[in-house]
Design a protein around this motif. Structure first.
Motif, PDB file in Angstrom:
ATOM      1  N   TYR A  60       3.899   3.567  -6.030  1.00 23.71           N
ATOM      2  CA  TYR A  60       4.662   4.688  -5.998  1.00 23.71           C
ATOM      3  C   TYR A  60       3.521   5.947  -6.770  1.00 23.71           C
ATOM      4  CZ  TYR A  60       8.381   8.209  -6.999  1.00 23.71           C
ATOM      5  OH  TYR A  60       8.999   9.332  -7.394  1.00 23.71           O
ATOM      6  N   THR A  61       3.354   7.023  -6.046  1.00 20.11           N
ATOM      7  CA  THR A  61       2.260   7.963  -6.381  1.00 20.11           C
ATOM      8  C   THR A  61       2.565   9.250  -6.667  1.00 20.11           C
ATOM      9  OG1 THR A  61       1.365   8.125  -4.391  1.00 20.11           O
ATOM     10  CG2 THR A  61       0.470   6.387  -5.531  1.00 20.11           C
ATOM     11  N   ALA A  62       3.778   9.646  -6.480  1.00 20.89           N
ATOM     12  CA  ALA A  62       4.383  11.048  -6.458  1.00 20.89           C
ATOM     13  C   ALA A  62       4.721  11.458  -7.990  1.00 20.89           C
ATOM     14  CB  ALA A  62       5.835  11.235  -5.863  1.00 20.89           C
ATOM     15  N   VAL A  63       3.576  11.871  -8.788  1.00 21.16           N
ATOM     16  CA  VAL A  63       3.626  11.949  -9.911  1.00 21.16           C
ATOM     17  C   VAL A  63       4.682  12.906 -10.656  1.00 21.16           C
ATOM     18  CG1 VAL A  63       2.211  13.091 -11.946  1.00 21.16           C
ATOM     19  CG2 VAL A  63       1.077  11.491 -10.162  1.00 21.16           C
ATOM     20  N   ASP A  64       5.110  14.038  -9.650  1.00 17.46           N
ATOM     21  CA  ASP A  64       6.141  14.778 -10.381  1.00 17.46           C
ATOM     22  C   ASP A  64       7.476  14.452  -9.988  1.00 17.46           C
ATOM     23  OD1 ASP A  64       4.360  17.135 -11.685  1.00 17.46           O
ATOM     24  OD2 ASP A  64       3.905  17.510  -9.735  1.00 17.46           O
ATOM     25  N   GLN A  65       7.572  13.872  -8.992  1.00 17.01           N
ATOM     26  CA  GLN A  65       8.911  13.261  -8.305  1.00 17.01           C
ATOM     27  C   GLN A  65       9.258  12.018  -9.424  1.00 17.01           C
ATOM     28  OE1 GLN A  65       8.869  13.298  -4.353  1.00 17.01           O
ATOM     29  NE2 GLN A  65      10.796  11.906  -4.215  1.00 17.01           N
ATOM     30  N   ALA A  66       8.396  11.463  -9.947  1.00 19.86           N
ATOM     31  CA  ALA A  66       8.571  10.308 -10.707  1.00 19.86           C
ATOM     32  C   ALA A  66       9.565  10.555 -11.928  1.00 19.86           C
ATOM     33  CB  ALA A  66       7.291   9.598 -11.108  1.00 19.86           C
ATOM     34  N   GLU A  67       9.358  11.947 -12.246  1.00 22.21           N
ATOM     35  CA  GLU A  67      10.175  12.153 -13.716  1.00 22.21           C
ATOM     36  C   GLU A  67      11.348  12.338 -13.288  1.00 22.21           C
ATOM     37  OE1 GLU A  67       8.675  13.058 -16.763  1.00 22.21           O
ATOM     38  OE2 GLU A  67       6.868  12.279 -15.734  1.00 22.21           O
ATOM     39  N   ASP A  68      12.037  12.650 -11.959  1.00 19.92           N
ATOM     40  CA  ASP A  68      13.291  12.430 -11.488  1.00 19.92           C
ATOM     41  C   ASP A  68      13.676  11.132 -11.029  1.00 19.92           C
ATOM     42  OD1 ASP A  68      13.685  15.070 -12.248  1.00 19.92           O
ATOM     43  OD2 ASP A  68      12.926  15.733 -10.314  1.00 19.92           O
ATOM     44  N   GLU A  69      12.739  10.261 -10.597  1.00 21.23           N
ATOM     45  CA  GLU A  69      12.982   8.994  -9.845  1.00 21.23           C
ATOM     46  C   GLU A  69      12.456   7.926 -10.932  1.00 21.23           C
ATOM     47  OE1 GLU A  69      13.222  10.416  -5.335  1.00 21.23           O
ATOM     48  OE2 GLU A  69      11.598   9.179  -5.959  1.00 21.23           O
ATOM     49  N   ARG A  70      12.880   7.784 -12.023  1.00 17.90           N
ATOM     50  CA  ARG A  70      12.090   6.870 -12.980  1.00 17.90           C
ATOM     51  C   ARG A  70      12.189   5.369 -12.660  1.00 17.90           C
ATOM     52  NH1 ARG A  70      10.277   6.502 -18.239  1.00 17.90           N
ATOM     53  NH2 ARG A  70      10.653   4.276 -19.119  1.00 17.90           N
ATOM     54  N   PRO A 120       0.536   6.915 -22.188  1.00 19.43           N
ATOM     55  CA  PRO A 120       0.877   7.833 -20.825  1.00 19.43           C
ATOM     56  C   PRO A 120       1.638   9.246 -21.307  1.00 19.43           C
ATOM     57  CG  PRO A 120       2.091   5.666 -20.787  1.00 19.43           C
ATOM     58  CD  PRO A 120       0.999   5.957 -21.904  1.00 19.43           C
ATOM     59  N   LEU A 121       1.558  10.136 -20.401  1.00 21.87           N
ATOM     60  CA  LEU A 121       2.165  11.333 -20.848  1.00 21.87           C
ATOM     61  C   LEU A 121       3.367  11.488 -20.221  1.00 21.87           C
ATOM     62  CD1 LEU A 121      -0.757  13.986 -20.625  1.00 21.87           C
ATOM     63  CD2 LEU A 121       0.361  13.144 -22.515  1.00 21.87           C
ATOM     64  N   GLY A 122       3.674  10.545 -18.940  1.00 23.77           N
ATOM     65  CA  GLY A 122       4.599  10.697 -18.053  1.00 23.77           C
ATOM     66  C   GLY A 122       5.180   9.661 -17.410  1.00 23.77           C
ATOM     67  N   VAL A 123       6.406   9.556 -16.535  1.00 27.53           N
ATOM     68  CA  VAL A 123       6.758   8.487 -16.246  1.00 27.53           C
ATOM     69  C   VAL A 123       5.817   7.492 -15.148  1.00 27.53           C
ATOM     70  CG1 VAL A 123       8.593   7.601 -14.420  1.00 27.53           C
ATOM     71  CG2 VAL A 123       9.213   9.448 -16.139  1.00 27.53           C
ATOM     72  N   TYR A 124       5.283   8.387 -14.495  1.00 30.42           N
ATOM     73  CA  TYR A 124       4.286   7.569 -13.416  1.00 30.42           C
ATOM     74  C   TYR A 124       3.176   6.743 -14.402  1.00 30.42           C
ATOM     75  CZ  TYR A 124       0.021   7.087 -10.553  1.00 30.42           C
ATOM     76  OH  TYR A 124      -1.073   6.527  -9.964  1.00 30.42           O
ATOM     77  N   GLY A 125       2.434   7.314 -15.328  1.00 32.49           N
ATOM     78  CA  GLY A 125       1.453   6.684 -16.179  1.00 32.49           C
ATOM     79  C   GLY A 125       2.247   5.570 -16.771  1.00 32.49           C
ATOM     80  N   ALA A 126       3.387   5.733 -17.409  1.00 32.18           N
ATOM     81  CA  ALA A 126       4.162   4.726 -17.937  1.00 32.18           C
ATOM     82  C   ALA A 126       4.522   3.607 -16.908  1.00 32.18           C
ATOM     83  CB  ALA A 126       5.626   5.179 -18.617  1.00 32.18           C
ATOM     84  N   SER A 127       4.801   3.753 -15.690  1.00 31.62           N
ATOM     85  CA  SER A 127       5.106   2.614 -14.901  1.00 31.62           C
ATOM     86  C   SER A 127       4.029   2.019 -14.415  1.00 31.62           C
ATOM     87  CB  SER A 127       5.849   3.558 -13.465  1.00 31.62           C
ATOM     88  OG  SER A 127       4.955   4.093 -12.863  1.00 31.62           O
TER      89      SER A 127
END
Length: 297
Positions: A60-70, A120-127
């Protein structure tokens, strides 16, 4: 040797299929047979591919969308990645897993090495970091490759976006205060094939975490200038690049200011070093312009 790569439509999967040569066979496995959001599909799909090595490239690579789709980001990048590694382990084969520079916060002054602390700074990096941990726990015969700023003739990426936008605009604003290593998926595929050959010879000491990125560094605006200057020389679209700051281009997810990765450990272990990013970028731009000619303004 047979490689099964997850993520049939991804840049790395497409590049690996194209790069297959000699006695190496690459089979891309994806939906519906293998659905990363349905863990029960993973083992049977990989078993049917009869791999000697599994390349875990689906993500899953949608970096910004991941903030809403954790939940979805973690289902694919953490749980799904772990299931792929687990399936490879059950099949008695190694797993090569693709990860990202986003596991770092970008505050280091120099290029990151494998032993640097992650943050990681956000959900994508954390995932993706959770995925690294799941892969390592599920299969001791793992090769985790962190890469960055990936582009290719396939799929959606920064190079293709710049060429598309330049066909309609005279000037494009691009961030100039984020630095990294542009990395061609074609080079990643070549590196994986080299690594697979080493792993196939049974060098267990090669397993672990590595960085794999293009040689040399630039910022996003420098990357864009090289893309469009190359395109101009080939008769493709061209536009002026205007430098802006990260603050001028707010996004939902924070990006690391420094995404530079040192690939020295991978080079030492596998005898492979990526070409200079300018060379690889020019090759990809050439292919895109040739395949999709756009009249220069």
């Amino acid at each position: 040797m047979r490689l099964a790569v997850t993520g049939r439509d991804g840049q790395v999967a497409a590049s690996l299929v194209e790069a297959a040569r000699g006695d190496v066979d690459v089979v891309a496995v994806g939906r519906p047979a293998l659905d990363m959001t349905r863990p029960d599909t993973v083992f049977s799909a990989l078993q049917a591919a009869r791999p000697d090595i599994v390349v875990s490239a689906a993500a899953y690579t949608a970096v910004d969308q991941a903030e809403d789709e954790r939940d979805l980001a973690f289902a694919v990048n953490a749980v799904g990645a772990g299931k792929v590694a687990e399936a490879a382990g059950k099949l008695g084969v190694p797993v090569v897993h693709l990860s990202t520079d986003y596991v770092f916060d970008g505050t280091k002054a120099s290029a990151y090495v494998e032993t640097d602390g992650t943050a990681p700074l956000g959900v994508y990096g954390a995932s993706k970091l959770a995925g690294e941990e799941a892969v390592a726990a599920a299969n001791p015969r793992h090769l985790i490759l962190r890469t960055a700023w990936v582009y290719s003739p396939f799929g959606k990426n920064f190079v293709k976006t710049m060429l598309r936008v330049a066909a309609d605009r005279d000037e494009i604003s691009v961030v100039a205060d984020q630095w990294g290593n542009p990395t061609s998926a074609l080079d990643i595929a070549d590196a994986i094939l080299h690594a697979a050959a080493v792993l196939g010879r049974g060098r267990g000491a090669a397993f672990g975490v590595y960085h794999l990125a293009g040689s040399g560094e630039t910022n996003w605006s420098g990357f864009a200038r090289h893309i469009l200057e190359t395109s101009r020389t080939l008769g493709g679209p061209h536009a002026r690049i205007r430098d802006i700051t990260t603050a001028d281009y707010p996004t939902k997810a924070r990006r690391p200011a420094n995404s530079r990765l040192s690939s020295a450990r991978f080079s030492a272990a596998f005898g492979w070093t990526a070409p200079d990013w300018r060379e690889s970028t020019a090759a990809v731009v050439g292919r895109i312009v040739a395949d999709h000619p756009v009249r220069a303004r």
